[in-house]
Enzyme design. Sequence first.
Site, mmCIF file in Angstrom:
data_model
loop_
_atom_site.group_PDB
_atom_site.id
_atom_site.type_symbol
_atom_site.label_atom_id
_atom_site.label_comp_id
_atom_site.label_asym_id
_atom_site.label_seq_id
_atom_site.Cartn_x
_atom_site.Cartn_y
_atom_site.Cartn_z
ATOM 1 N N TYR A 98 64.729 3.657 -108.678
ATOM 2 C CA TYR A 98 65.843 3.514 -107.732
ATOM 3 C C TYR A 98 67.103 3.042 -108.447
ATOM 4 C CZ TYR A 98 62.817 4.296 -103.710
ATOM 5 O OH TYR A 98 61.978 4.861 -102.784
ATOM 6 N N GLU A 140 56.670 1.335 -100.023
ATOM 7 C CA GLU A 140 55.881 1.986 -101.077
ATOM 8 C C GLU A 140 54.954 0.991 -101.770
ATOM 9 O OE1 GLU A 140 59.049 3.801 -103.292
ATOM 10 O OE2 GLU A 140 59.625 4.948 -101.508
#
Length: 398
Positions: A98, A140
């Site tokens: 990310y 996640e």
Amino acid sequence: MLSEQATPVVRETLPAVGGAIEEITELFYGKLFAAHPGLLRDLFNRGNQSNGEQKKALAGSIAAFAGVLVDHPGTRPDVMLARIAHKHASLGVTADQYKVVHTHLFAAIADVLGDAVTPAVAAAWDEVYWLMANALIAVESRLYQQAGAADGEVWREMTIAERRAETPDVVSLVLRPCDGRPADVPRAGQYVSVRVELPDGARQIRQYSLTSAPEEAEWRITVKRVRDGALPDGEVSCLLHDHARVGDTLAVSAPFGDLVPGPGDDPLLLASAGIGTTPMLAILKDIALTDPTRPVTVVHADRSPADHAHREELRALVAALPNATLHLWYEHPDAPPSPGISAGRADIGALDVPADATAYLCGPLPFMRTVRGDLLRRGLPAEAVHYEVFGPDLWIAG
């Protein structure tokens, strides 16, 4: 939620960012893959990059998330986030990626919007990004924990134990763990990722629904050959069709996916089209074992009976449930219409769907849009209609 100082900035700039978001994502992916070519080779679906679908999906999710933050403060689009998180977990996405995305996405925003990206604008949209990213990272992480895997370590070697042609364009593969340990127990309706090495050395990943019952010791997936006529579209499905044989080994992920009916006695509607029938098979098998008297309406649409993969299996599964009904539509039927079989496209409006039903949809986007719209017009609440998309989610329906 967004901070007080960021909210008016995002609200004011959302039209400009939203209007340019596809240009931004186009430039973002160019920057990302130039700096990290391995991501395109081994993580991102090259077919979806080639046809632009992944770019549209990213643009739609960011715009939808920002819109919720400014229009409904204090809430999050958790259904959308869960769908994305399950897909990311099945690919082995990790938190550090990310940061990489952030670097190149904000460079693209600055390039496209230029001087309009003031320090205040940059800070506000930085909040949007990290609110979304951190929410996904948290979901996640929980998914990895539930799978008993370290973050991103979802892969396992499995052997093809059986191969069967279901239609000319559809093949099913039974998978058995190579190490002899039991396969993970999926939830009915989930999918796995399959990673294959292509002739050019790339390791591409695709998702396939499990069509076996959760309790079965071996997994079964069903692969439809993609015939778009433009490579790299279909490169994985074609490789599996042409080369995967009994005894071969595949890298397969743990099961993920949120198209999973919960327990209860409320009526279910399972509506599918084409290869979208696959998660419905596992759901029906699970219902037969856990709650065989549950009311279930099963709808399936296909081009023809010959194109309908697992047709007889679907009929047998429904017939074994005392409170289940099956409704089939074929665009090109091979016989005159008969009870339960109609010509043309699926028409949910012709069915008696209970007002308290929960619906699960899987199939092409136009089919799901039509069915969902029909159900909402009939009074089903939006939260009672769930769907699974094969490929990038180009339809953020909540």
